[in-house]
Every structure is written in C-alpha cells, then in structure tokens.
Design a protein around this motif. Structure first.
Motif, PDB file in Angstrom:
ATOM      1  N   TYR A 169       0.856  -1.177   0.000  1.00 39.13           N
ATOM      2  CA  TYR A 169       0.000   0.000   0.000  1.00 39.13           C
ATOM      3  C   TYR A 169       0.896   1.232   0.000  1.00 39.13           C
ATOM      4  O   TYR A 169       2.106   1.149   0.206  1.00 39.13           O
ATOM      5  CB  TYR A 169      -0.902   0.009   1.248  1.00 39.13           C
ATOM      6  CG  TYR A 169      -0.155  -0.267   2.532  1.00 39.13           C
ATOM      7  CD1 TYR A 169       0.539   0.740   3.199  1.00 39.13           C
ATOM      8  CD2 TYR A 169      -0.118  -1.553   3.075  1.00 39.13           C
ATOM      9  CE1 TYR A 169       1.250   0.482   4.359  1.00 39.13           C
ATOM     10  CE2 TYR A 169       0.584  -1.817   4.238  1.00 39.13           C
ATOM     11  CZ  TYR A 169       1.259  -0.799   4.868  1.00 39.13           C
ATOM     12  OH  TYR A 169       1.968  -1.064   6.019  1.00 39.13           O
ATOM     13  N   ILE A 183      -8.679   0.118   0.478  1.00 38.82           N
ATOM     14  CA  ILE A 183      -7.627  -0.564   1.229  1.00 38.82           C
ATOM     15  C   ILE A 183      -8.292  -1.565   2.169  1.00 38.82           C
ATOM     16  O   ILE A 183      -9.396  -1.324   2.667  1.00 38.82           O
ATOM     17  CB  ILE A 183      -6.739   0.421   2.022  1.00 38.82           C
ATOM     18  CG1 ILE A 183      -5.494  -0.296   2.557  1.00 38.82           C
ATOM     19  CG2 ILE A 183      -7.523   1.079   3.157  1.00 38.82           C
ATOM     20  CD1 ILE A 183      -4.436   0.623   3.114  1.00 38.82           C
ATOM     21  N   TYR A 210      -4.248   1.777  -1.443  1.00 44.36           N
ATOM     22  CA  TYR A 210      -3.589   1.007  -2.497  1.00 44.36           C
ATOM     23  C   TYR A 210      -3.224   1.925  -3.646  1.00 44.36           C
ATOM     24  O   TYR A 210      -3.792   2.989  -3.804  1.00 44.36           O
ATOM     25  CB  TYR A 210      -4.496  -0.117  -3.005  1.00 44.36           C
ATOM     26  CG  TYR A 210      -4.766  -1.196  -1.967  1.00 44.36           C
ATOM     27  CD1 TYR A 210      -3.753  -1.633  -1.116  1.00 44.36           C
ATOM     28  CD2 TYR A 210      -6.018  -1.786  -1.861  1.00 44.36           C
ATOM     29  CE1 TYR A 210      -3.991  -2.624  -0.190  1.00 44.36           C
ATOM     30  CE2 TYR A 210      -6.258  -2.772  -0.934  1.00 44.36           C
ATOM     31  CZ  TYR A 210      -5.239  -3.182  -0.080  1.00 44.36           C
ATOM     32  OH  TYR A 210      -5.478  -4.164   0.835  1.00 44.36           O
TER      33      TYR A 210
END
Length: 210
Positions: A169, A183, A210
């Motif tokens: 991430y 996410i 992300y």
C-alpha cells in the motif's frame, strides 16, 4: 513492545491485535464486550471497560510503549463517538505519561490528493456529503489530538475492505495517495503497527491506500 489496543472488536482493531501478537508484541485489548473478541494468545490480556471514565483506563495504558485505537462510528447514527471515546483515552494516557498514540480517521478528513481528477473529486464530495456528521466527528477527534500532549498519528484510509493482508500500500504523510480508492482493514492495521516507531509520522495525518 507492550501495546494497548482500543476498539479491538472492530475490523481494524481486531487485525491490529492479531498482527501485533503474531509479531511477538504483548497486547492489552480494551473492549466493552470480551465475548466479541475472537483473537487468542498467551501474550494477550483482555480488559473490559466502557470507555467513559479515564480513571478506569489508567491501568490499561500504564507503562505501555504505544496505544493504538480503532475507535469510531460504525454508522452515521454513531457520529460523535470517535471524539468522545478518544478524549477519554487521551486523558488516561496523559495522566500516566504515555505518549505514543495512533488512531484511525478517514481519507476525506485530510487534504485532497495532488492531481485529483474530476471523478475522484466528485466521489469524494458525494461521500463527504453523505457522511458529513461522521467526518465532522473525526475532524473534532483530530483537533483533540492536536491539543493533546501525546505523540499522535492519525491514519486516514479510503473505503475499507474485508480482504487479506497484502503489505502493499502507499502512504503519504500530510496528504493522501493519488487515486487511492480502497484498502483492506488488515493493511490499515499493518500500516499502523509499522508507524509506531516512525518519527516522521508523529503529530501528522497519514493517508494510506492502495
């Protein structure tokens, strides 16, 4: 490390507890209903508290290296809970001289990503309008953090997903990752644990996506 986790029965809080135990930390999970916490471990202590009295929380934070919080509204009708409960945690920490605190906020509470496109801007505006009271609560929570004497970090994710941990991430201190729309809760927990010793995140909002 010795860690205390508030909101440990929520999606992110439970992941913080699970991952922290897996990394070899000692964890105190503060919950209102211990039956809802399905994580087990020899290094786990479960403390029942309703989070209304700072004095009740002092032993739960005393001597800890860091406190991590997944406290927040589960729906719009719960708006106000993040500020109210975080204020109690802050008072207990300040009384005990515990400084490091990491909390969950939300992406729209912070600045817009650099180069944000029209679609993302429209979506952000729509979501912010629908969840206006929730985000107002989170902004006031962050204001409480800023007024406190703690070394706080506010972690600001976008839309949360119940997916496995990836460890992949992006984070932006003081901002938000461009086109970061989703996410997993597991990755938010991972990011929070990774930030405990990151001095660059102290007294900062950190966008994670992300």
């Amino acid at each position: 490390m010795n860690l205390t986790v508030f909101g440990a029965t929520g999606g992110i809080g439970r992941e913080i507890v699970r991952q922290a135990l897996g990394a070899g930390h000692r964890v105190t999970a503060v919950v209102r209903d211990p039956a809802r916490l399905d994580v087990r471990g020899e290094a786990l202590e479960v403390v029942r508290a309703d989070l209304t009295d700072p004095e009740e929380l002092r032993t739960a934070v005393r001597g800890r290296d860091a406190v991590l919080s997944g406290l927040g509204a589960r729906s719009r009708k719960d708006a106000g809970v993040a500020t109210r409960l975080t204020r109690t945690v802050l008072r207990a920490m300040e009384t005990e001289g515990v400084r490091r605190l990491l909390v969950v906020s939300a992406g729209p509470v912070g600045p817009a990503p650099e180069g944000e496109g029209a679609l993302d801007r429209a979506v952000r505006g729509l979501v912010s309008a629908i969840l206006k009271d929730v985000y107002a609560d989170l902004r006031e929570m962050e204001a409480e953090l800023a007024r406190s004497g703690t070394d706080w970090t506010s972690v600001r994710p976008p839309r949360l997903q119940n997916k496995p941990l990836t460890g992949r991430y992006r984070t932006v201190v003081g901002g938000f990752p461009p086109k970061g729309r989703f996410i997993a809760r597991a990755d938010v927990a991972h990011a929070m644990l990774a930030m405990i010793d990151d001095t660059g995140t102290v007294k900062q909002g950190v966008g994670v996506a992300y």
